[in-house]
Scaffold this motif. Sequence first.
Motif, PDB file in Angstrom:
ATOM      1  N   MET A  11       0.846  -1.199   0.000  1.00 48.09           N
ATOM      2  CA  MET A  11       0.000   0.000   0.000  1.00 48.09           C
ATOM      3  C   MET A  11       0.875   1.240   0.000  1.00 48.09           C
ATOM      4  N   GLY A  12       0.579   2.185  -0.910  1.00 55.00           N
ATOM      5  CA  GLY A  12       1.381   3.387  -1.007  1.00 55.00           C
ATOM      6  C   GLY A  12       1.129   4.339   0.141  1.00 55.00           C
ATOM      7  N   ARG A  13       1.895   5.401   0.152  1.00 51.64           N
ATOM      8  CA  ARG A  13       1.757   6.401   1.198  1.00 51.64           C
ATOM      9  C   ARG A  13       0.527   7.265   0.956  1.00 51.64           C
ATOM     10  N   LEU A  14       0.200   8.063   1.972  1.00 55.44           N
ATOM     11  CA  LEU A  14      -0.867   9.049   1.867  1.00 55.44           C
ATOM     12  C   LEU A  14      -0.238  10.431   1.737  1.00 55.44           C
ATOM     13  N   ILE A  15      -0.701  11.188   0.755  1.00 56.10           N
ATOM     14  CA  ILE A  15      -0.302  12.591   0.599  1.00 56.10           C
ATOM     15  C   ILE A  15      -1.518  13.446   0.909  1.00 56.10           C
ATOM     16  N   VAL A  16      -1.452  14.215   1.981  1.00 56.25           N
ATOM     17  CA  VAL A  16      -2.541  15.117   2.357  1.00 56.25           C
ATOM     18  C   VAL A  16      -2.188  16.524   1.888  1.00 56.25           C
ATOM     19  N   VAL A  17      -3.134  17.181   1.239  1.00 54.10           N
ATOM     20  CA  VAL A  17      -2.938  18.547   0.761  1.00 54.10           C
ATOM     21  C   VAL A  17      -4.052  19.411   1.346  1.00 54.10           C
ATOM     22  N   SER A  18      -3.688  20.454   2.061  1.00 50.15           N
ATOM     23  CA  SER A  18      -4.674  21.385   2.618  1.00 50.15           C
ATOM     24  C   SER A  18      -4.124  22.797   2.495  1.00 50.15           C
ATOM     25  N   ASN A  19      -5.012  23.781   2.577  1.00 55.30           N
ATOM     26  CA  ASN A  19      -4.563  25.164   2.475  1.00 55.30           C
ATOM     27  C   ASN A  19      -3.511  25.473   3.529  1.00 55.30           C
ATOM     28  N   ARG A  20      -3.800  25.129   4.783  1.00 51.38           N
ATOM     29  CA  ARG A  20      -2.847  25.319   5.860  1.00 51.38           C
ATOM     30  C   ARG A  20      -2.409  23.959   6.391  1.00 51.38           C
ATOM     31  N   VAL A  21      -1.158  23.890   6.821  1.00 45.82           N
ATOM     32  CA  VAL A  21      -0.616  22.667   7.405  1.00 45.82           C
ATOM     33  C   VAL A  21      -0.414  22.898   8.893  1.00 45.82           C
ATOM     34  N   PRO A  77       4.705   6.949  -7.424  1.00 48.39           N
ATOM     35  CA  PRO A  77       3.638   6.431  -8.301  1.00 48.39           C
ATOM     36  C   PRO A  77       2.498   5.718  -7.581  1.00 48.39           C
ATOM     37  N   ASP A  78       2.756   5.068  -6.443  1.00 49.53           N
ATOM     38  CA  ASP A  78       1.689   4.322  -5.774  1.00 49.53           C
ATOM     39  C   ASP A  78       1.067   5.092  -4.606  1.00 49.53           C
ATOM     40  N   ASP A  79       1.390   6.370  -4.435  1.00 50.36           N
ATOM     41  CA  ASP A  79       0.777   7.191  -3.393  1.00 50.36           C
ATOM     42  C   ASP A  79      -0.673   7.520  -3.760  1.00 50.36           C
ATOM     43  N   ILE A  80      -1.498   7.771  -2.756  1.00 50.04           N
ATOM     44  CA  ILE A  80      -2.812   8.363  -2.996  1.00 50.04           C
ATOM     45  C   ILE A  80      -2.802   9.777  -2.421  1.00 50.04           C
ATOM     46  N   VAL A  81      -3.572  10.655  -3.032  1.00 45.44           N
ATOM     47  CA  VAL A  81      -3.564  12.074  -2.674  1.00 45.44           C
ATOM     48  C   VAL A  81      -4.951  12.459  -2.169  1.00 45.44           C
ATOM     49  N   TRP A  82      -4.979  13.093  -0.981  1.00 43.83           N
ATOM     50  CA  TRP A  82      -6.250  13.523  -0.373  1.00 43.83           C
ATOM     51  C   TRP A  82      -6.194  15.038  -0.205  1.00 43.83           C
ATOM     52  N   VAL A  83      -7.012  15.745  -0.992  1.00 46.46           N
ATOM     53  CA  VAL A  83      -7.028  17.209  -1.031  1.00 46.46           C
ATOM     54  C   VAL A  83      -8.236  17.708  -0.235  1.00 46.46           C
ATOM     55  N   VAL A  98       3.057  12.425   3.505  1.00 48.97           N
ATOM     56  CA  VAL A  98       3.412  13.839   3.427  1.00 48.97           C
ATOM     57  C   VAL A  98       2.164  14.680   3.670  1.00 48.97           C
ATOM     58  N   TRP A  99       2.330  15.737   4.466  1.00 51.97           N
ATOM     59  CA  TRP A  99       1.276  16.743   4.615  1.00 51.97           C
ATOM     60  C   TRP A  99       1.814  18.026   3.998  1.00 51.97           C
ATOM     61  N   PHE A 100       1.156  18.459   2.907  1.00 57.92           N
ATOM     62  CA  PHE A 100       1.667  19.551   2.086  1.00 57.92           C
ATOM     63  C   PHE A 100       0.668  20.704   2.050  1.00 57.92           C
ATOM     64  N   GLY A 101       1.181  21.942   2.104  1.00 52.23           N
ATOM     65  CA  GLY A 101       0.328  23.111   1.958  1.00 52.23           C
ATOM     66  C   GLY A 101       1.044  24.385   2.362  1.00 52.23           C
ATOM     67  N   TRP A 102       0.259  25.422   2.521  1.00 54.35           N
ATOM     68  CA  TRP A 102       0.774  26.757   2.858  1.00 54.35           C
ATOM     69  C   TRP A 102       1.186  26.792   4.322  1.00 54.35           C
ATOM     70  N   VAL A 145       5.966  10.872   9.162  1.00 54.45           N
ATOM     71  CA  VAL A 145       5.231  11.953   8.511  1.00 54.45           C
ATOM     72  C   VAL A 145       6.182  13.091   8.154  1.00 54.45           C
ATOM     73  N   THR A 146       6.097  13.533   6.909  1.00 58.76           N
ATOM     74  CA  THR A 146       6.846  14.696   6.445  1.00 58.76           C
ATOM     75  C   THR A 146       5.901  15.880   6.306  1.00 58.76           C
ATOM     76  N   PHE A 147       6.194  16.964   7.010  1.00 59.66           N
ATOM     77  CA  PHE A 147       5.431  18.202   6.870  1.00 59.66           C
ATOM     78  C   PHE A 147       6.154  19.065   5.836  1.00 59.66           C
ATOM     79  N   ALA A 148       5.484  19.350   4.721  1.00 63.01           N
ATOM     80  CA  ALA A 148       6.082  20.111   3.624  1.00 63.01           C
ATOM     81  C   ALA A 148       5.277  21.390   3.428  1.00 63.01           C
ATOM     82  N   THR A 149       5.882  22.539   3.653  1.00 62.80           N
ATOM     83  CA  THR A 149       5.157  23.805   3.592  1.00 62.80           C
ATOM     84  C   THR A 149       5.855  24.801   2.676  1.00 62.80           C
TER      85      THR A 149
END
Length: 472
Positions: free
Chosen positions: A1-11, A126-132, A38-42, A64-68
């Motif tokens: 199972m791939g990783r989860l990539i979370v994308v939100s306006n604010r992290v 390639p096997d990640d899923i993205v949750w926006v 990864v948790w990605f956003g502003w 967990v990687t916090f990417a801002t």
Amino acid sequence: MGRLIVVSNRVATPTETKGSAGGLAVGVFGALKDTGGVWFGWSGDVVSETVANAGPTLEQDGPVTFATVGLTRKDYDQYYRGFSNATLWPVFHYRNDLARYERDEYAGYRRVNAWLAHKLMKLIDPDDIVWVHDYHLIPFAEALRSEGVTNRIGFFLHIPFPSPQVLQTIPPHEELVKSLCCYDLLGFQTRNDQQAFHDYIVRSARGAVGEEGEHGDVEAFGRRLRTGVYRIGVFPDEIAEQAKRYESRQHVLDLKQSLEGRKLIMSVDRLDYSKGLVERFKAFEQLLERSPEWRGNVTLVQIAPPTRSDVATYRNIREELEGEAGRINGRYSGLDYTPIRYLSQQYDRWKLMSLFRESQVGFVTPLHDGMNLVAKEYVAAQNPSDPGVLVLSVFAGAAAELSGALLVNPHDALGMCEALQRALSMPLAERQARYETNMEALRRNDLGVWRDSFLHDLRSVPHPGQMSQPQR
């Protein structure tokens, strides 16, 4: 199972995820810890172009990687303060009268979404899923697709989705819905929100909608996607434990002493015109006017932390609310009594839970709300042996679940007044029965159920979503 990539306006920061943050932060961080990701956003910072273009700032916390990234002043003004909060927010909350549309702000909104998607590209496997998450990022999947991303991408809308006639007041409404159709799974808070999206697809986009119910397949703009209803919740037993632990702290003791035996109505909201704050004050005024026995015997505490203070409509609502509180207090205050205690400041979340536990009524009456977790937190924080009563707007998403609440129309001041009277006078046995009914609902659909059901469905969506011929 791939990783989860979370994308939100604010992290949320790693510190906030340890307990002081709200539902979104707690929920998605739990999922990220389980799978890694990864948790990605502003970042929330407005920075120079040089800093903005330097690439995401990375911070590791276990798996967990916090990417801002920071936003430039122009991007902040157009993407965040402009189209997101001056156009989408009011329209999606049925306040078209407060909405403003500017073409350059919409162009900036799409430009920032494309820029953010490009920044994320190097972090996706390639096997990640993205949750926006949420309205700031409607075009995000479309931007990723244009970069060649074929991963499964889901989107959850935390605010209401408006009816087609209301949505169409935004000039590029079709472009927005077409962008939403680039996701593989769209999640909504309520059945009404999902139905509003389906209605637009059928009536305005000439698309097709599959089976009705909690889930439905949609075909439009050359794509097939799935929609579903996912009711965001809380962890009720965790809130109950925290509220009980804090009930003997000094801030609670000070409040109890200052009340001098008076009953307490608690109300907590961000300072926002969608929350029905002025209407709430007028309903409380009706209570004091029509029921003289409550004058000097009940206090309303309204906590409303300021938000988006650089947007004119938010400055206006703050001034109006302060004026109403002053007018009502001037009319009914005594030397030792202030009917409304209006506090425009931020409080720690667990401090609020302990204050909820001490109150006899929770007053939650938004004009429109996606879910409203304050209502659920209020119920969870109550003392089971002597619970308070929740007075809740029918226009909060939580109203569909919390059948033990007293449901009111926030446009009916007298109706809210009568509900307050009933709540303040309700016998213990009825209060306990209503509390148990609500707690059963909270445990049945807690925050973990919301998170896990969405991610399960996203991983189960047929892939890829592209199709050659839409069915009619």
